[in-house]
Design a protein around this motif. Structure first.
Motif, PDB file in Angstrom:
ATOM      1  N   GLN A 122       1.369 -20.708  32.502  1.00  0.00           N
ATOM      2  CA  GLN A 122       1.264 -20.126  31.166  1.00  0.00           C
ATOM      3  C   GLN A 122       0.510 -21.081  30.252  1.00  0.00           C
ATOM      4  OE1 GLN A 122       4.933 -19.324  29.011  1.00  0.00           O
ATOM      5  NE2 GLN A 122       3.967 -17.650  27.876  1.00  0.00           N
ATOM      6  N   GLN A 138      -0.849 -17.507  25.683  1.00  0.00           N
ATOM      7  CA  GLN A 138      -1.094 -16.429  26.642  1.00  0.00           C
ATOM      8  C   GLN A 138       0.179 -16.088  27.412  1.00  0.00           C
ATOM      9  OE1 GLN A 138      -4.225 -14.916  26.995  1.00  0.00           O
ATOM     10  NE2 GLN A 138      -4.729 -16.165  25.210  1.00  0.00           N
ATOM     11  N   GLY A 139       0.177 -14.921  28.081  1.00  0.00           N
ATOM     12  CA  GLY A 139       1.261 -14.603  28.979  1.00  0.00           C
ATOM     13  C   GLY A 139       1.115 -15.377  30.283  1.00  0.00           C
ATOM     14  N   PRO A 140       2.187 -15.525  31.040  1.00  0.00           N
ATOM     15  CA  PRO A 140       2.099 -16.226  32.328  1.00  0.00           C
ATOM     16  C   PRO A 140       1.147 -15.526  33.298  1.00  0.00           C
ATOM     17  CG  PRO A 140       4.390 -15.987  31.621  1.00  0.00           C
ATOM     18  CD  PRO A 140       3.573 -15.137  30.708  1.00  0.00           C
ATOM     19  N   GLN A 141       0.550 -16.319  34.179  1.00  0.00           N
ATOM     20  CA  GLN A 141      -0.331 -15.811  35.238  1.00  0.00           C
ATOM     21  C   GLN A 141       0.283 -16.166  36.590  1.00  0.00           C
ATOM     22  OE1 GLN A 141      -3.501 -14.207  34.825  1.00  0.00           O
ATOM     23  NE2 GLN A 141      -2.870 -14.052  32.682  1.00  0.00           N
TER      24      GLN A 141
END
Lengths: 112, 110
Positions: free
Chosen positions: A37, A41-44
């Protein structure tokens, strides 16, 4: 009962170094997933392991690798660190591959 | 690859207000998750949905599979509800982890 535990909580490295992050799942959980993360941003999704085998891989370079041990704990390794690898790395465990995931508090990695 | 969109990105409301956060996705899924993330990073799983509606305390989550849309509602909001709320989906096929939205930053003012 202990939740998902990650170590270390914070880590500072320099470019080009290598890092190993560790995750202990909830007792009885056989699956561990890793996420990156970046701030804001959102987690990847990076990896998912189940019963010591890789079950899924996100769009990350080969510098990222992971493994799961017989006790279901897991390590995430990142080689040749870049500034862009600075992020919060989250580990999540689940009983099976598609059951609800329980997240750890993450390891915050800073690259100088 | 699934595209997960959340709205609004930021939301500030007064204590007691009814809150709605929306999530839409582009590809069929096997499950949708609503997660809560507090400053410092810890993520708590609130709901996992594959159809219909779920309720837990003041939180309600709904999903419309045909419209590829889900909502998270908070009734009687409280300052302790202030957090980032994240929608995440698992696609139908396999074990490729979750695809996350960017999150909705919620602030509840006293």
């Amino acid at each position: 009962d202990a939740g998902v535990t990650q170590s270390p909580t914070h880590l500072i490295k320099t470019r080009g170094q290598q890092v190993t992050l560790r995750c202990s799942p909830i007792s009885g959980h056989k699956s561990v997933s890793w996420y990156q993360q970046v701030l804001g941003q959102g987690p990847q999704f990076i990896f998912q392991y189940y019963e010591k085998e890789e079950r899924g891989r996100g769009n990350f370079p080969d510098r990222f690798s992971a493994r799961q041990f017989p006790n279901y704990s897991s390590e995430l390794n990142v080689n040749a660190l870049l500034l862009g690898d600075s992020a919060l790395y989250l580990c999540a465990s689940s009983l099976e591959v598609r059951t609800p995931q329980h997240f750890g508090d993450g390891t915050r990695l800073s690259i100088l | 690859k699934n595209e997960v969109e959340q709205s609004p990105q930021n939301l500030t409301a007064q204590e007691g207000e009814f809150i709605t956060i929306n999530c839409s996705y582009s590809v069929g899924i096997s499950a949708l998750h609503w997660l809560q993330q507090h400053p410092g990073g810890g993520i708590v799983s609130l709901f996992m949905l594959s159809s219909g509606k779920k309720k837990h305390g003041r939180l309600i989550a709904t999903i419309n599979i045909q419209e590829k849309h889900s909502s998270l509602h908070i009734t009687a909001s409280h300052p302790r509800d202030s957090a980032v709320y994240i929608c995440a989906v698992r696609e139908g096929g396999g074990a490729d982890g979750l695809t996350f939205g960017k999150g909705t930053h919620l602030i509840i003012q006293p």
